[in-house]
Design a protein around this motif. Structure first.
Motif, PDB file in Angstrom:
ATOM      1  N   ILE A 267       3.277   2.242  -0.237  1.00 18.47           N
ATOM      2  CA  ILE A 267       3.079   3.689  -0.154  1.00 18.47           C
ATOM      3  C   ILE A 267       2.304   4.141  -1.390  1.00 18.47           C
ATOM      4  O   ILE A 267       2.684   3.821  -2.524  1.00 18.47           O
ATOM      5  N   GLN A 268       1.214   4.870  -1.173  1.00 19.10           N
ATOM      6  CA  GLN A 268       0.310   5.203  -2.268  1.00 19.10           C
ATOM      7  C   GLN A 268      -0.174   6.640  -2.145  1.00 19.10           C
ATOM      8  O   GLN A 268      -0.583   7.080  -1.064  1.00 19.10           O
ATOM      9  N   PRO A 276      -4.287   4.276  -9.824  1.00 24.49           N
ATOM     10  CA  PRO A 276      -5.240   4.625  -8.770  1.00 24.49           C
ATOM     11  C   PRO A 276      -5.103   3.754  -7.521  1.00 24.49           C
ATOM     12  O   PRO A 276      -4.665   2.598  -7.588  1.00 24.49           O
ATOM     13  N   PRO A 277      -5.489   4.289  -6.365  1.00 24.76           N
ATOM     14  CA  PRO A 277      -5.251   3.623  -5.076  1.00 24.76           C
ATOM     15  C   PRO A 277      -5.897   2.259  -4.910  1.00 24.76           C
ATOM     16  O   PRO A 277      -5.489   1.491  -4.041  1.00 24.76           O
ATOM     17  N   ARG A 282      -5.969  -3.355  -2.908  1.00 24.85           N
ATOM     18  CA  ARG A 282      -6.111  -4.778  -3.213  1.00 24.85           C
ATOM     19  C   ARG A 282      -4.869  -5.552  -2.754  1.00 24.85           C
ATOM     20  O   ARG A 282      -4.979  -6.649  -2.194  1.00 24.85           O
ATOM     21  N   LEU A 283      -3.694  -4.982  -3.016  1.00 24.90           N
ATOM     22  CA  LEU A 283      -2.470  -5.649  -2.599  1.00 24.90           C
ATOM     23  C   LEU A 283      -2.409  -5.760  -1.083  1.00 24.90           C
ATOM     24  O   LEU A 283      -2.048  -6.810  -0.540  1.00 24.90           O
ATOM     25  N   HIS A 284      -2.788  -4.695  -0.398  1.00 30.28           N
ATOM     26  CA  HIS A 284      -2.757  -4.726   1.070  1.00 30.28           C
ATOM     27  C   HIS A 284      -3.771  -5.722   1.628  1.00 30.28           C
ATOM     28  O   HIS A 284      -3.511  -6.400   2.631  1.00 30.28           O
ATOM     29  N   GLN A 285      -4.936  -5.831   1.002  1.00 33.26           N
ATOM     30  CA  GLN A 285      -5.925  -6.812   1.445  1.00 33.26           C
ATOM     31  C   GLN A 285      -5.400  -8.238   1.301  1.00 33.26           C
ATOM     32  O   GLN A 285      -5.688  -9.108   2.122  1.00 33.26           O
ATOM     33  N   ALA A 286      -4.626  -8.467   0.236  1.00 30.30           N
ATOM     34  CA  ALA A 286      -4.036  -9.786   0.035  1.00 30.30           C
ATOM     35  C   ALA A 286      -2.801  -9.993   0.910  1.00 30.30           C
ATOM     36  O   ALA A 286      -2.410 -11.140   1.155  1.00 30.30           O
ATOM     37  N   TRP A 287      -2.221  -8.879   1.381  1.00 30.13           N
ATOM     38  CA  TRP A 287      -0.965  -8.919   2.135  1.00 30.13           C
ATOM     39  C   TRP A 287      -1.116  -8.033   3.377  1.00 30.13           C
ATOM     40  O   TRP A 287      -0.468  -7.002   3.510  1.00 30.13           O
ATOM     41  N   PRO A 288      -2.001  -8.407   4.298  1.00 27.14           N
ATOM     42  CA  PRO A 288      -2.309  -7.523   5.428  1.00 27.14           C
ATOM     43  C   PRO A 288      -1.124  -7.298   6.361  1.00 27.14           C
ATOM     44  O   PRO A 288      -1.117  -6.326   7.122  1.00 27.14           O
ATOM     45  N   GLU A 289      -0.119  -8.173   6.312  1.00 28.74           N
ATOM     46  CA  GLU A 289       1.056  -7.988   7.161  1.00 28.74           C
ATOM     47  C   GLU A 289       1.906  -6.804   6.705  1.00 28.74           C
ATOM     48  O   GLU A 289       2.704  -6.269   7.484  1.00 28.74           O
ATOM     49  N   ALA A 290       1.763  -6.404   5.456  1.00 24.36           N
ATOM     50  CA  ALA A 290       2.535  -5.275   4.935  1.00 24.36           C
ATOM     51  C   ALA A 290       2.025  -3.964   5.539  1.00 24.36           C
ATOM     52  O   ALA A 290       0.824  -3.778   5.728  1.00 24.36           O
ATOM     53  N   SER A 291       2.939  -3.067   5.820  1.00 23.85           N
ATOM     54  CA  SER A 291       2.559  -1.722   6.260  1.00 23.85           C
ATOM     55  C   SER A 291       1.954  -0.967   5.078  1.00 23.85           C
ATOM     56  O   SER A 291       2.440  -1.089   3.943  1.00 23.85           O
ATOM     57  N   GLU A 296      -1.979  11.592   1.714  1.00 26.82           N
ATOM     58  CA  GLU A 296      -3.230  12.295   1.413  1.00 26.82           C
ATOM     59  C   GLU A 296      -3.083  13.470   0.453  1.00 26.82           C
ATOM     60  O   GLU A 296      -4.066  13.901  -0.137  1.00 26.82           O
ATOM     61  N   ASP A 297      -1.873  13.993   0.286  1.00 26.71           N
ATOM     62  CA  ASP A 297      -1.702  15.194  -0.550  1.00 26.71           C
ATOM     63  C   ASP A 297      -0.753  14.906  -1.714  1.00 26.71           C
ATOM     64  O   ASP A 297       0.128  15.704  -2.028  1.00 26.71           O
ATOM     65  N   ALA A 298      -0.932  13.758  -2.358  1.00 26.93           N
ATOM     66  CA  ALA A 298       0.016  13.368  -3.404  1.00 26.93           C
ATOM     67  C   ALA A 298      -0.676  12.688  -4.567  1.00 26.93           C
ATOM     68  O   ALA A 298      -1.726  12.059  -4.419  1.00 26.93           O
ATOM     69  N   GLY A 299      -0.029  12.807  -5.725  1.00 25.84           N
ATOM     70  CA  GLY A 299      -0.419  12.061  -6.903  1.00 25.84           C
ATOM     71  C   GLY A 299       0.441  10.822  -7.033  1.00 25.84           C
ATOM     72  O   GLY A 299       0.638  10.086  -6.065  1.00 25.84           O
TER      73      GLY A 299
END
Length: 332
Positions: A267-268, A276-277, A282-291, A296-299
């Motif tokens: 969650i980002q 920064p996102p 990068r983590l999701h690209q390495a771990w595509p199975e992760a949701s 969009e409206d958060a820091g």
């Protein structure tokens, strides 16, 4: 009541108190504070706070259904109610991983869901990659991989979005030392002058606290500037930064295969300036199975309304997944 406050109050569970807590000596220097909340026979979940050094808040208990989860929280070395506050000796990522294992074994827990944001996501990944057999899954927020570009961004890049706050961060550093802000702060945070240590820690911590949210929250900056928070955050963040979190280059991405078989939610906040996102991506690209969920409206902060809602949704989804998988409530 502001809409954001109303939204937040309905997003998370009500405040609860621990049903037990204690202190765990881990070596001749450090003693950890720990607590358990929720259902003593519930599915175990471990909460890892940020920083390093930020410590726990009672609000951290609110991301979990207390009727379902056995919620374990602790202050990491040098943070919160653990003692000594701000102590950097005997304080490494590997020792923190060992502390988690010691706590797990002391509590008689076989496996647990691991939940961490910011530095807590760093530690969650490092722990999971070291002990995947002890994890049932991960909820990760505001990803920080502790690479050199991320550290440089925190020290220098944030000024592109928070120029006034960054100007205050560097105000007491002589011009000649501003080319290496980390070393300049290390010099002051770890000098023999206790007042100089504290003043540098307050400035460092307030800088971070001023940049956490999409919209201004001056009360959070004040909280981060308090001695109880600043000594942990200022000293320990600088300590871990100067040692690259005691990790090898891009270690958390390189070793993600060790946990890719486990379920995870990333969650980002779209406008997270502290972490920064790109790191989450990068983590999701390495771990595509992760949701992967971009809010969009958060820091950065966990209690941004959209992030808090997503975190609770993640722990609720794990409840459903565990039930479908036939995981018994009592994991002890």
């Amino acid at each position: 009541m502001p809409v954001t406050e109303l939204t937040l109050r309905t997003a998370v569970y009500p405040l609860i108190e621990p049903y037990r807590s204690g202190r765990l000596p881990v070596d001749e220097v450090h003693t950890l504070y720990w607590e358990e909340c929720g259902n003593p026979k519930g599915v175990p979940v471990l909460f890892l706070h940020g920083g390093p050094g930020a410590g726990l808040s009672p609000r951290h208990r609110q991301f979990f259904d207390p009727a379902y989860y056995r919620i374990v929280l602790f202050d990491q070395r040098g943070a919160g109610k653990s003692t000594p506050l701000g102590e950097y000796r005997n304080n490494t990522t590997q020792l923190l991983i060992g502390d988690i294992e010691r706590l797990r074994q002391m509590l008689g827990i076989t496996q647990w869901l691991v939940f961490g944001g910011s530095w807590g996501s760093t530690l969650a990944l490092a722990y999971g990659e070291a002990h995947p057999e002890c994890c049932t899954g991960f909820v990760l927020r505001g990803i920080f991989l502790c690479t050199q570009p991320e550290i440089d961004w925190f020290l220098n890049g944030v000024q592109w979005f928070f120029p006034q706050e960054h100007a205050q961060f560097v105000a007491n550093i002589p011009e000649a030392e501003r080319g290496d802000l980390l070393q300049a702060y290390v010099k002051r945070l770890f000098s023999d002058n206790a007042e100089e240590n504290l003043q540098a820690a307050r400035t460092w911590s307030r800088y971070e606290g001023s940049c956490l949210h999409l919209l201004p929250h001056p009360e959070v900056a004040d909280e981060f500037g308090s001695d109880a928070v600043a000594l942990g955050v200022g000293r320990l963040e600088a300590h871990y930064f100067r040692h690259d979190a005691f990790l090898t280059d891009d270690q958390l991405i390189r070793n993600v295969d060790r946990i890719r078989h486990l379920p995870a939610v990333i969650i980002q906040g779209r406008y997270d300036v502290v972490c920064p996102p790109r790191s989450a991506w990068r983590l999701h690209q390495a771990w595509p199975e992760a949701s992967f969920r971009m809010i969009e409206d958060a820091g950065h902060a966990a209690f941004e309304p959209g992030i808090a809602s997503a975190l609770v949704a993640a722990t609720e989804q794990f409840k459903l997944d565990f039930r479908i998988a036939g995981k018994p409530a009592d994991q002890r």
